[in-house]
Design a protein around this motif. Structure first.
Motif, PDB file in Angstrom:
ATOM      1  N   THR A 185      50.751  86.736  41.360  1.00 36.35           N
ATOM      2  CA  THR A 185      50.320  86.633  42.758  1.00 36.35           C
ATOM      3  C   THR A 185      49.845  85.231  43.111  1.00 36.35           C
ATOM      4  OG1 THR A 185      49.640  88.963  42.678  1.00 36.35           O
ATOM      5  CG2 THR A 185      48.788  87.652  44.496  1.00 36.35           C
ATOM      6  N   SER A 186      49.323  84.505  42.136  1.00 37.51           N
ATOM      7  CA  SER A 186      48.797  83.164  42.399  1.00 37.51           C
ATOM      8  C   SER A 186      49.892  82.143  42.682  1.00 37.51           C
ATOM      9  CB  SER A 186      47.956  82.690  41.211  1.00 37.51           C
ATOM     10  OG  SER A 186      48.781  82.464  40.080  1.00 37.51           O
ATOM     11  N   ASN A 187      51.135  82.439  42.266  1.00 39.54           N
ATOM     12  CA  ASN A 187      52.278  81.530  42.474  1.00 39.54           C
ATOM     13  C   ASN A 187      52.078  80.159  41.824  1.00 39.54           C
ATOM     14  OD1 ASN A 187      53.788  83.375  44.068  1.00 39.54           O
ATOM     15  ND2 ASN A 187      52.531  82.850  45.854  1.00 39.54           N
ATOM     16  N   LEU A 188      51.339  80.134  40.731  1.00 38.15           N
ATOM     17  CA  LEU A 188      51.086  78.873  40.035  1.00 38.15           C
ATOM     18  C   LEU A 188      51.782  78.783  38.680  1.00 38.15           C
ATOM     19  CD1 LEU A 188      47.298  78.040  40.597  1.00 38.15           C
ATOM     20  CD2 LEU A 188      49.264  76.771  41.419  1.00 38.15           C
ATOM     21  N   PHE A 189      52.077  79.928  38.091  1.00 36.25           N
ATOM     22  CA  PHE A 189      52.560  79.935  36.716  1.00 36.25           C
ATOM     23  C   PHE A 189      54.077  80.086  36.665  1.00 36.25           C
ATOM     24  CE2 PHE A 189      48.196  81.395  36.699  1.00 36.25           C
ATOM     25  CZ  PHE A 189      47.631  80.630  35.677  1.00 36.25           C
ATOM     26  N   PRO A 190      54.733  79.345  35.778  1.00 41.99           N
ATOM     27  CA  PRO A 190      56.191  79.447  35.642  1.00 41.99           C
ATOM     28  C   PRO A 190      56.602  80.795  35.055  1.00 41.99           C
ATOM     29  CG  PRO A 190      55.273  77.971  33.989  1.00 41.99           C
ATOM     30  CD  PRO A 190      54.160  78.308  34.907  1.00 41.99           C
ATOM     31  N   PRO A 191      57.861  81.189  35.253  1.00 41.43           N
ATOM     32  CA  PRO A 191      58.331  82.509  34.785  1.00 41.43           C
ATOM     33  C   PRO A 191      58.109  82.743  33.290  1.00 41.43           C
ATOM     34  CG  PRO A 191      59.930  81.536  36.267  1.00 41.43           C
ATOM     35  CD  PRO A 191      58.897  80.491  36.020  1.00 41.43           C
ATOM     36  N   MET A 192      58.275  81.695  32.466  1.00 41.03           N
ATOM     37  CA  MET A 192      58.118  81.881  31.026  1.00 41.03           C
ATOM     38  C   MET A 192      56.702  82.307  30.663  1.00 41.03           C
ATOM     39  SD  MET A 192      58.496  79.299  27.823  1.00 41.03           S
ATOM     40  CE  MET A 192      56.725  79.150  27.705  1.00 41.03           C
ATOM     41  N   VAL A 193      55.716  81.711  31.331  1.00 37.00           N
ATOM     42  CA  VAL A 193      54.323  82.072  31.069  1.00 37.00           C
ATOM     43  C   VAL A 193      54.076  83.523  31.455  1.00 37.00           C
ATOM     44  CG1 VAL A 193      51.923  81.566  31.640  1.00 37.00           C
ATOM     45  CG2 VAL A 193      53.547  79.698  31.382  1.00 37.00           C
ATOM     46  N   LEU A 194      54.600  83.927  32.593  1.00 41.73           N
ATOM     47  CA  LEU A 194      54.414  85.303  33.051  1.00 41.73           C
ATOM     48  C   LEU A 194      55.082  86.293  32.102  1.00 41.73           C
ATOM     49  CD1 LEU A 194      55.045  84.743  36.875  1.00 41.73           C
ATOM     50  CD2 LEU A 194      52.847  84.990  35.715  1.00 41.73           C
ATOM     51  N   GLN A 195      56.275  85.972  31.633  1.00 41.24           N
ATOM     52  CA  GLN A 195      56.979  86.869  30.717  1.00 41.24           C
ATOM     53  C   GLN A 195      56.248  86.996  29.387  1.00 41.24           C
ATOM     54  OE1 GLN A 195      60.951  85.322  30.467  1.00 41.24           O
ATOM     55  NE2 GLN A 195      61.441  85.805  32.601  1.00 41.24           N
ATOM     56  N   MET A 196      55.774  85.873  28.865  1.00 40.99           N
ATOM     57  CA  MET A 196      55.039  85.909  27.588  1.00 40.99           C
ATOM     58  C   MET A 196      53.728  86.667  27.740  1.00 40.99           C
ATOM     59  SD  MET A 196      56.786  84.298  25.211  1.00 40.99           S
ATOM     60  CE  MET A 196      55.745  83.510  23.982  1.00 40.99           C
ATOM     61  N   ALA A 197      53.054  86.487  28.880  1.00 38.30           N
ATOM     62  CA  ALA A 197      51.808  87.213  29.115  1.00 38.30           C
ATOM     63  C   ALA A 197      52.076  88.718  29.226  1.00 38.30           C
ATOM     64  CB  ALA A 197      51.131  86.699  30.380  1.00 38.30           C
ATOM     65  N   ALA A 198      53.179  89.085  29.875  1.00 36.08           N
ATOM     66  CA  ALA A 198      53.529  90.507  30.007  1.00 36.08           C
ATOM     67  C   ALA A 198      53.823  91.118  28.643  1.00 36.08           C
ATOM     68  CB  ALA A 198      54.740  90.657  30.931  1.00 36.08           C
ATOM     69  N   ILE A 199      54.565  90.392  27.800  1.00 33.27           N
ATOM     70  CA  ILE A 199      54.847  90.883  26.447  1.00 33.27           C
ATOM     71  C   ILE A 199      53.557  91.031  25.657  1.00 33.27           C
ATOM     72  CG2 ILE A 199      55.963  90.288  24.258  1.00 33.27           C
ATOM     73  CD1 ILE A 199      58.131  88.863  25.923  1.00 33.27           C
ATOM     74  N   GLY A 200      52.671  90.056  25.802  1.00 32.50           N
ATOM     75  CA  GLY A 200      51.387  90.113  25.100  1.00 32.50           C
ATOM     76  C   GLY A 200      50.541  91.300  25.526  1.00 32.50           C
ATOM     77  N   GLU A 201      50.524  91.582  26.822  1.00 34.82           N
ATOM     78  CA  GLU A 201      49.764  92.739  27.306  1.00 34.82           C
ATOM     79  C   GLU A 201      50.342  94.049  26.780  1.00 34.82           C
ATOM     80  OE1 GLU A 201      47.513  92.310  31.387  1.00 34.82           O
ATOM     81  OE2 GLU A 201      49.617  91.752  31.672  1.00 34.82           O
TER      82      GLU A 201
END
Length: 411
Positions: A334-350
């Motif tokens: 939602t913040s529109n600050l993080f690149p797709p790779m960061v979001l994908q890695m964070a989702a996998i981590g969660e």
């Protein structure tokens, strides 16, 4: 001989650097002496009373000198402190050894005050919290978590690694920004010297020709006359504007936010600053989460540690979203600050329960990206700077030699 703790706010002690020598009696009637930093004698007296000491003499003196404590010194201290504790050296003795090994008197004095705090019953995290300019909330929260869980040595080692990586990242960014700025400053000084000292000599020669001078030469001579007449105003204005801009940035959060936004949008350096900020953000959250700090509490320290106001504001919103039940990845998206790779890695981590490991890998990746970007930036900046300086100085030289090319026509 007892030594009291340093209880005055760190910011106050740093700004005025007031050290008070005191003498008094403890609850058993014994005479005790020591030193304490503070904003005044009344504050020192009140602090001593809280420790059960009745002060009979308080005398102000200046600090013994030394340079201001830098973040790099805190990183070295953390590594040394962690090594001492892992080797089985007692806590108080560790402070003695590290303090005696420091080359900065202020660092030695601060460590002695922290040791005195601990000796009088304060926890390690409470003693560190009295120096917020040197030990931020992230540092103190990790120390507190280590004390509570009985894994202080492990967390100190992790904190030392975090600080070393952060310092390395900062040094890369500084090297990328310092080089072009230093070259431009030197170029300005060289141009000013040419305008003030060299061009007037050419002007005297050209005046004796009695011929009409080319347009570029007249422009350079007019600029030289302006420099000679108002050099003190030029240098004074540049210094004054620079000082005013720095003080405004230092004191105004709004200006800091504007500068941080501008840094992210710079055409060449913006990419490096952005990647470095993402690396710091993910590294900090990974370190906090792996230490067992709850996610919502960990986000308290992450925004400020990122070093950019845009990310700080976004992190505050992410923290509010997470505390209300939103998944971390969704809040980050939602913040529109993080690149797709960061979001994908964070989702996998969660999903896998390994958020700290995934974020650590992201931080490693972006730190290597910053390293490569800085190398590429240095290679790119060198020809650009050469072209710019060559155009400026070469233009001045050509303009001043144009009349000489026409000497034959004049004579």
């Amino acid at each position: 001989m007892a030594t009291a703790a340093k209880t005055a706010p760190a910011k106050k002690a740093k700004s005025k650097d007031l050290i008070f020598q005191w003498e008094g009696k403890d609850r058993g009637g014994r005479i005790v002496r020591g030193e304490m930093s503070g904003g005044g004698e009344a504050m020192i007296s009140a602090s001593l009373r809280r420790q059960g000491i009745m002060a009979t003499k308080i005398k102000k003196r200046r600090s013994s000198g030394g340079s201001a404590i830098k973040s790099a010194e805190i990183a070295v201290f953390t590594r040394q402190f962690a090594a001492m504790l892992k080797a089985g050296v007692p806590l108080l003795q560790s402070f003695d050894i590290v303090g005696r090994g420091s080359a900065n008197p202020r660092m030695t004095k601060m460590l002695a005050d922290i040791r005195a705090d601990i000796e009088t019953g304060s926890s390690l995290s409470e003693a560190f919290r009295k120096y917020p300019l040197l030990f931020d909330s992230l540092y103190c929260n990790l120390i507190e978590a280590g004390e509570a869980a009985g894994i202080l040595e492990a967390l100190l080692d992790r904190l030392a690694i975090y600080q070393e990586k952060t310092q390395e990242l900062k040094s890369k960014i500084k090297s990328a920004l310092t080089y072009p700025i230093a070259v431009l400053v030197v170029a300005f000084v060289v141009v000013a010297v040419i305008m003030i000292k060299v061009v007037p000599s050419f002007k005297e020669v050209f005046t004796s020709f009695g011929a009409e001078l080319p347009g570029p030469t007249l422009v350079v001579m007019a600029m030289s006359e302006f420099f000679v007449a108002y050099w003190y105003l030029i240098f004074g204005s540049i210094g004054g504007v620079g000082y005013f801009a720095f003080q405004s940035w230092r004191r105004s959060p709004k200006i800091q936010l504007l500068v941080d936004r501008a840094m992210l949008k710079l055409p060449i350096f913006g990419v490096v600053v952005y990647k470095a900020t993402v690396a710091r953000w993910t590294r900090t959250l990974s370190t906090m989460f792996s230490a067992g700090v709850p996610l919502v509490e960990a986000l308290d320290s992450v925004g400020g540690a990122s070093g950019n106001g845009v990310f700080t504001i976004a992190t505050e919103q992410i923290q509010r979203d997470v505390s209300s039940g939103v998944a971390l990845t969704s809040a980050m998206q939602t913040s529109n600050l993080f690149p797709p790779m960061v979001l994908q890695m964070a989702a996998i981590g969660e999903e896998s329960g390994a958020l700290d490991q995934m974020l650590s890998k992201v931080a490693d990746f972006y730190e290597s990206e910053v390293d490569e970007a800085v190398k590429g930036l240095s290679s790119l900046m060198e020809p650009i700077i050469i072209v710019v300086l060559g155009s400026i100085i070469g233009g001045i030289v050509v303009a001043m030699y144009l009349p000489i090319f026409k000497i034959g026509q004049v004579v």
